[in-house]
Write a protein that holds these residues in place. Structure first.
Motif, short mmCIF file in Angstrom:
data_model
loop_
_atom_site.label_atom_id
_atom_site.label_comp_id
_atom_site.label_asym_id
_atom_site.label_seq_id
_atom_site.Cartn_x
_atom_site.Cartn_y
_atom_site.Cartn_z
N ILE A 19 17.76 29.14 -47.26
CA ILE A 19 18.44 30.36 -46.84
C ILE A 19 17.68 31.02 -45.69
CG2 ILE A 19 19.04 32.72 -47.55
CD1 ILE A 19 19.69 31.47 -50.35
N SER A 20 16.35 31.12 -45.81
CA SER A 20 15.58 31.83 -44.78
C SER A 20 15.52 31.06 -43.46
CB SER A 20 14.17 32.15 -45.27
OG SER A 20 13.41 30.98 -45.43
N THR A 21 15.58 29.73 -43.53
CA THR A 21 15.54 28.93 -42.30
C THR A 21 16.94 28.58 -41.80
OG1 THR A 21 15.38 26.83 -43.50
CG2 THR A 21 13.29 27.91 -42.87
N ASN A 22 17.94 28.92 -42.62
CA ASN A 22 19.34 28.62 -42.31
C ASN A 22 19.54 27.12 -42.08
OD1 ASN A 22 21.95 29.68 -42.16
ND2 ASN A 22 21.93 29.58 -39.94
N SER A 23 18.90 26.34 -42.94
CA SER A 23 18.97 24.89 -42.81
C SER A 23 19.08 24.25 -44.20
CB SER A 23 17.72 24.37 -42.11
OG SER A 23 17.77 22.97 -42.02
N PRO A 24 20.20 23.71 -44.56
CA PRO A 24 21.44 23.72 -43.79
C PRO A 24 22.11 25.09 -43.87
CG PRO A 24 21.85 22.66 -45.89
CD PRO A 24 20.37 22.98 -45.84
N PRO A 25 22.86 25.46 -42.86
CA PRO A 25 23.49 26.78 -42.85
C PRO A 25 24.48 26.99 -44.00
CG PRO A 25 24.23 25.46 -40.97
CD PRO A 25 23.14 24.70 -41.64
N GLU A 26 25.00 25.92 -44.54
CA GLU A 26 25.96 26.02 -45.65
C GLU A 26 25.33 26.61 -46.91
OE1 GLU A 26 27.46 22.94 -42.82
OE2 GLU A 26 25.51 23.29 -43.77
N THR A 27 24.01 26.48 -47.06
CA THR A 27 23.36 27.07 -48.22
C THR A 27 23.46 28.59 -48.17
OG1 THR A 27 21.81 25.21 -48.36
CG2 THR A 27 21.23 27.19 -49.57
N LYS A 28 23.13 29.18 -47.02
CA LYS A 28 23.23 30.64 -46.89
C LYS A 28 24.68 31.10 -46.97
CE LYS A 28 21.86 34.63 -44.11
NZ LYS A 28 22.70 35.44 -44.91
N THR A 29 25.57 30.38 -46.34
CA THR A 29 26.99 30.73 -46.39
C THR A 29 27.49 30.72 -47.83
OG1 THR A 29 27.33 29.76 -44.21
CG2 THR A 29 29.30 30.09 -45.55
N THR A 30 27.11 29.70 -48.58
CA THR A 30 27.51 29.58 -49.98
C THR A 30 26.88 30.70 -50.80
OG1 THR A 30 27.78 27.19 -49.79
CG2 THR A 30 27.49 28.08 -52.02
N TYR A 31 25.61 30.97 -50.56
CA TYR A 31 24.92 32.05 -51.27
C TYR A 31 25.66 33.37 -51.04
CZ TYR A 31 21.35 35.33 -52.75
OH TYR A 31 20.68 36.36 -53.37
N ASP A 32 25.93 33.70 -49.80
CA ASP A 32 26.62 34.95 -49.46
C ASP A 32 28.02 35.00 -50.08
OD1 ASP A 32 24.37 35.72 -48.01
OD2 ASP A 32 25.26 35.18 -46.07
N ARG A 33 28.72 33.88 -50.04
CA ARG A 33 30.08 33.82 -50.58
C ARG A 33 30.08 34.07 -52.09
NH1 ARG A 33 32.54 29.57 -52.90
NH2 ARG A 33 31.10 28.04 -51.99
N LEU A 34 29.17 33.42 -52.80
CA LEU A 34 29.12 33.58 -54.25
C LEU A 34 28.68 34.99 -54.64
CD1 LEU A 34 27.63 30.10 -55.20
CD2 LEU A 34 29.98 30.89 -55.58
N ARG A 35 27.75 35.55 -53.90
CA ARG A 35 27.31 36.93 -54.17
C ARG A 35 28.49 37.89 -53.97
NH1 ARG A 35 23.67 38.95 -56.69
NH2 ARG A 35 22.87 40.36 -55.13
N SER A 36 29.29 37.66 -52.94
CA SER A 36 30.43 38.54 -52.68
C SER A 36 31.52 38.37 -53.75
CB SER A 36 31.01 38.30 -51.29
OG SER A 36 31.72 37.08 -51.25
N GLN A 37 31.48 37.26 -54.47
CA GLN A 37 32.44 37.03 -55.56
C GLN A 37 31.95 37.65 -56.87
OE1 GLN A 37 33.14 32.78 -55.74
NE2 GLN A 37 34.25 32.76 -53.81
#
Length: 84
Positions: A19-37
């Motif tokens: 998440i902190s390195t944005n590598s792969p970017p899908e990890t942060k995207t998924t983290y943010d998406r699930l938190r928003s859910q």
């Protein structure tokens, strides 16, 4: 501390690094998406950790190369549990 707790901590650390390195970017995207859910931090990292554990298992047990494509595919399907 039990072995499972140590393993979970290590997997959560990998997720935090992704998440902190944005590598792969899908990890942060998924983290943010699930938190928003409505999932909390622990639940979210636990779900992402399932996807990561599949990859780690394949690498360690079967000496297969890390499959980033499958990891990302499984991330995008969360909160559905990964079966691939």
């Amino acid at each position: 501390m039990e072995t499972n707790e140590k393993l979970r901590e290590q997997i959560f650390e990998i997720i935090s690094n992704q998440i902190s390195t944005n590598s792969p970017p899908e990890t942060k995207t998924t983290y943010d998406r699930l938190r928003s859910q409505g999932f909390d931090d622990f639940q979210t990292k636990q779900m992402i950790g399932q996807c990561l554990a599949i990859e780690l298992f394949e690498v360690i047990k079967f000496r297969k190369p890390y499959n980033n494509e499958r990891y990302i595919k499984n991330l995008l399907q969360l909160p559905k549990e990964p079966f691939d």
